[in-house]
Scaffold this active site. Sequence first.
Site, PDB file in Angstrom:
ATOM      1  N   GLY A 171     -27.695  50.865 -26.679  1.00  9.99           N
ATOM      2  CA  GLY A 171     -27.627  49.676 -25.835  1.00  9.99           C
ATOM      3  C   GLY A 171     -28.928  48.896 -25.876  1.00  9.99           C
ATOM      4  N   GLY A 172     -29.138  48.094 -24.824  1.00 11.08           N
ATOM      5  CA  GLY A 172     -30.327  47.251 -24.756  1.00 11.08           C
ATOM      6  C   GLY A 172     -31.614  48.049 -24.832  1.00 11.08           C
TER       7      GLY A 172
ATOM      8  N   GLY B 100     -44.013  29.785 -56.806  1.00 12.47           N
ATOM      9  CA  GLY B 100     -44.307  29.875 -55.373  1.00 12.47           C
ATOM     10  C   GLY B 100     -44.776  31.277 -55.013  1.00 12.47           C
ATOM     11  N   ALA B 101     -44.247  32.261 -55.743  1.00 11.66           N
ATOM     12  CA  ALA B 101     -44.617  33.642 -55.433  1.00 11.66           C
ATOM     13  C   ALA B 101     -46.112  33.876 -55.694  1.00 11.66           C
ATOM     14  CB  ALA B 101     -43.766  34.605 -56.239  1.00 11.66           C
TER      15      ALA B 101
HETATM   16  C1  HXC Z   1     -26.517  58.560 -16.654  1.00 11.73           C
HETATM   17  C2  HXC Z   1     -26.102  59.754 -18.554  1.00 11.73           C
HETATM   18  C3  HXC Z   1     -26.240  58.597 -19.325  1.00 11.73           C
HETATM   19  C4  HXC Z   1     -26.552  57.368 -18.669  1.00 11.73           C
HETATM   20  C5  HXC Z   1     -25.824  60.237 -20.627  1.00 11.73           C
HETATM   21  N1  HXC Z   1     -25.827  60.734 -19.400  1.00 11.73           N
HETATM   22  N2  HXC Z   1     -26.045  58.933 -20.609  1.00 11.73           N
HETATM   23  N3  HXC Z   1     -26.249  59.744 -17.219  1.00 11.73           N
HETATM   24  N4  HXC Z   1     -26.675  57.408 -17.331  1.00 11.73           N
HETATM   25  N5  HXC Z   1     -26.727  56.218 -19.341  1.00 11.73           N
HETATM   26  C6  HXC Z   1     -25.634  62.130 -19.009  1.00 11.73           C
HETATM   27  C7  HXC Z   1     -24.187  62.576 -19.163  1.00 11.73           C
HETATM   28  O1  HXC Z   1     -23.427  62.268 -18.016  1.00 11.73           O
HETATM   29  C8  HXC Z   1     -24.367  64.071 -19.347  1.00 11.73           C
HETATM   30  O2  HXC Z   1     -24.564  64.638 -18.088  1.00 11.73           O
HETATM   31  C9  HXC Z   1     -25.676  64.184 -20.094  1.00 11.73           C
HETATM   32  O3  HXC Z   1     -26.343  62.941 -19.884  1.00 11.73           O
HETATM   33  C10 HXC Z   1     -25.502  64.381 -21.570  1.00 11.73           C
HETATM   34  O4  HXC Z   1     -24.606  63.405 -22.056  1.00 11.73           O
HETATM   35  P1  HXC Z   1     -23.362  63.769 -22.968  1.00 11.73           P
HETATM   36  O5  HXC Z   1     -22.483  62.579 -22.985  1.00 11.73           O
HETATM   37  O6  HXC Z   1     -22.774  65.061 -22.553  1.00 11.73           O
HETATM   38  O7  HXC Z   1     -24.110  63.991 -24.369  1.00 11.73           O
HETATM   39  P2  HXC Z   1     -23.641  63.559 -25.805  1.00 11.73           P
HETATM   40  O8  HXC Z   1     -22.225  63.962 -26.036  1.00 11.73           O
HETATM   41  O9  HXC Z   1     -24.688  64.084 -26.720  1.00 11.73           O
HETATM   42  O10 HXC Z   1     -23.682  61.955 -25.821  1.00 11.73           O
HETATM   43  C11 HXC Z   1     -24.898  61.307 -25.611  1.00 11.73           C
HETATM   44  C12 HXC Z   1     -24.627  59.810 -25.451  1.00 11.73           C
HETATM   45  C13 HXC Z   1     -23.579  59.571 -24.328  1.00 11.73           C
HETATM   46  C14 HXC Z   1     -24.091  59.245 -26.752  1.00 11.73           C
HETATM   47  C15 HXC Z   1     -25.972  59.152 -25.151  1.00 11.73           C
HETATM   48  O11 HXC Z   1     -23.966  60.315 -23.177  1.00 11.73           O
HETATM   49  C16 HXC Z   1     -23.461  58.136 -23.963  1.00 11.73           C
HETATM   50  O12 HXC Z   1     -22.753  57.355 -24.663  1.00 11.73           O
HETATM   51  N6  HXC Z   1     -24.104  57.724 -22.887  1.00 11.73           N
HETATM   52  C17 HXC Z   1     -24.075  56.372 -22.423  1.00 11.73           C
HETATM   53  C18 HXC Z   1     -24.845  55.487 -23.352  1.00 11.73           C
HETATM   54  C19 HXC Z   1     -24.905  54.074 -22.869  1.00 11.73           C
HETATM   55  O13 HXC Z   1     -23.960  53.301 -23.080  1.00 11.73           O
HETATM   56  N7  HXC Z   1     -25.939  53.779 -22.078  1.00 11.73           N
HETATM   57  C20 HXC Z   1     -26.148  52.495 -21.493  1.00 11.73           C
HETATM   58  C21 HXC Z   1     -26.689  51.638 -22.578  1.00 11.73           C
HETATM   59  S1  HXC Z   1     -27.004  50.033 -22.001  1.00 11.73           S
HETATM   60  P3  HXC Z   1     -24.061  66.140 -17.733  1.00 11.73           P
HETATM   61  O14 HXC Z   1     -24.367  66.295 -16.289  1.00 11.73           O
HETATM   62  O15 HXC Z   1     -22.615  66.170 -18.043  1.00 11.73           O
HETATM   63  O16 HXC Z   1     -24.868  67.043 -18.614  1.00 11.73           O
HETATM   64  C22 HXC Z   1     -28.595  50.094 -21.599  1.00 11.73           C
HETATM   65  C23 HXC Z   1     -29.047  48.802 -21.013  1.00 11.73           C
HETATM   66  C24 HXC Z   1     -30.517  48.657 -21.181  1.00 11.73           C
HETATM   67  O17 HXC Z   1     -29.279  51.035 -21.742  1.00 11.73           O
HETATM   68  C25 HXC Z   1     -30.854  47.323 -20.680  1.00 11.73           C
HETATM   69  C26 HXC Z   1     -31.887  46.694 -21.478  1.00 11.73           C
HETATM   70  C27 HXC Z   1     -31.631  45.269 -21.760  1.00 11.73           C
END
Ligand code: HXC
Length: 513
Positions: free
Chosen positions: A168-169, A403-404
């Site tokens: 993500g971001g 140019g290079a």
């Molecule tokens: C809270 C999170 C989390 C999140 C993971 N976890 N991402 N908790 N917020 N963003 C937690 C899960 O609930 C889980 O908890 C533990 O972390 C491990 O995650 P898993 O999914 O079991 O691991 P895995 O299968 O390895 O997958 C990892 C992952 C997936 C690909 C990162 O968790 C995922 O897709 N997470 C969300 C990613 C995402 O979309 N984030 C937001 C991006 S936008 P438990 O308790 O079950 O162990 C962003 C905006 C930024 O970041 C802004 C800037 C402009």
Amino acid sequence: MKKSHEQFIARQELLSKQYDEAYYEKQHKRGKLTARERILLLFDEGTFEETDAYTPPASASFGKTVKAFGDGVVTGFGKVNGRLVYAFSQDFNVLGGSLGSQHAAKIVKMQDLALKTGSPIVGLIDSGGARIQEGISSLNGYADIFKRNVLSSGVIPQISVIMGPAAGGAVYSPALTDFIFMTADTSYMFVTGPNVVKEVLNETVTTEDLGGASVHGTKSGVADFVYNDDENTILGVKQLLSYLPSNNLETPPVHQGDALKEKTEDRLQHIVPEDPDKPYDVKEIIELIVDNGKFLEVSENHAMNIITAFARIDGHSVGIIANQPKVMAGTLDIDSSVKAARFINICNSFNIPIVTLEDVPGFLPGTDQEHDGIIRHGAKLLYAYTNATVPKITIILRKAYGGAYIVMNSKGIGGDFSFAWPTAEIAVMGPDGAIAILYRKELAEAENPLALKKELTQTYRDEVTNPYIADEKGFIDEVIDPALTRSKIITCLNALQRKTVLRIDRKHGNVPL
Ligand code: HXC
């Protein structure tokens, strides 16, 4: 024992219980080291001082939370190769290393201290991104980090090391820093993941194919360095730091022990082939010029038609930029222009002289390049070279066309010293193109066009492209014996040590983007 001290010890015990065997095993099973193990590998033994180890996650009204100390990130400072460095290391074992408000505040503290003290900052990233349950607070945490990334840019070295997810971001913090490392097979970076890609575009793609190190180290060029595991990735970070100063007001550390001093290297006379159309590997030349033949390539497997590398010459850090005749004949295209421009900007920010090894037949022609904006991207390289105020030395090994020629640090755009090997050819274009334009009619009417072309090619080489003409006109400083290249560079780097350039005060130039 006093009650207060008992309380103090009990708290410490609680913290160490958090890091039990299961904690280590969970992460090791994923083929990764824990946040703490990574930190200990990065810092010189016994020098790491942790900050905010007891910070708990902020309370959240939705979804899971945990009673963990540290809020999923280890922060602190210590010595790397004897020099002060700040760092943070995200802990995937705590809520997936996700960034909540406390987690962000800990990182921000390190960023502020690194900037105030003029010290590099290293971020070890292993995170699910913004912590979903903290909503806007976690988004604002990223905003706080991005802002500091930008304010620190060009002041202190900022290094991002992707050792797990960066989704993500959240990827934009690394993108704002100077260097991105990735660990093969266990790390990935993307703005939208495979699920969103499937939903929006109905495309099926794996995490690795979308944003793994194999993609970012080659095609996209997002990752500057890729190593095969956590240990080697961190060793790579330490090696990179050894070439950089702590901040923009300092010069890089000098490694006198590495220097072989001036030396004659006869082998340099035999690497560039007599036939100007034959390729060779410019890395062989770099090896013979730099201290101990050692250099650290940046973006090694991306835009391989240009080499960008840190090395030392007589113990001093230099940035080497070299056209690679082995790949696409060393032509400049969009990717190589951007790769080199970025590298020049980093060298210039951190007072690292630039040595250019030139063998470039021109910009890559074609509709793909034109339509994708080679004009605008090529301008980045021209801008970066011209704008850079660090010492700049060019050695023309063979072709320097069109140019290079100008773009690759010619004296006209501000190169300080320019030398050519006897094999150099410097002109508006190569003989084939020049003869086709100037003698089209004569060739069409000639009884023996091949013989005429051969004769014209020789005359063109004798009268237009040979480096002695450029030497006599002052566009280069000297045609040199290739064997003496290293000693010539050392002499010139010494002569440029106190180089100062005054520029008209302005907010900033309008860098082509
Ligand atoms: C809270 C999170 C989390 C999140 C993971 N976890 N991402 N908790 N917020 N963003 C937690 C899960 O609930 C889980 O908890 C533990 O972390 C491990 O995650 P898993 O999914 O079991 O691991 P895995 O299968 O390895 O997958 C990892 C992952 C997936 C690909 C990162 O968790 C995922 O897709 N997470 C969300 C990613 C995402 O979309 N984030 C937001 C991006 S936008 P438990 O308790 O079950 O162990 C962003 C905006 C930024 O970041 C802004 C800037 C402009």
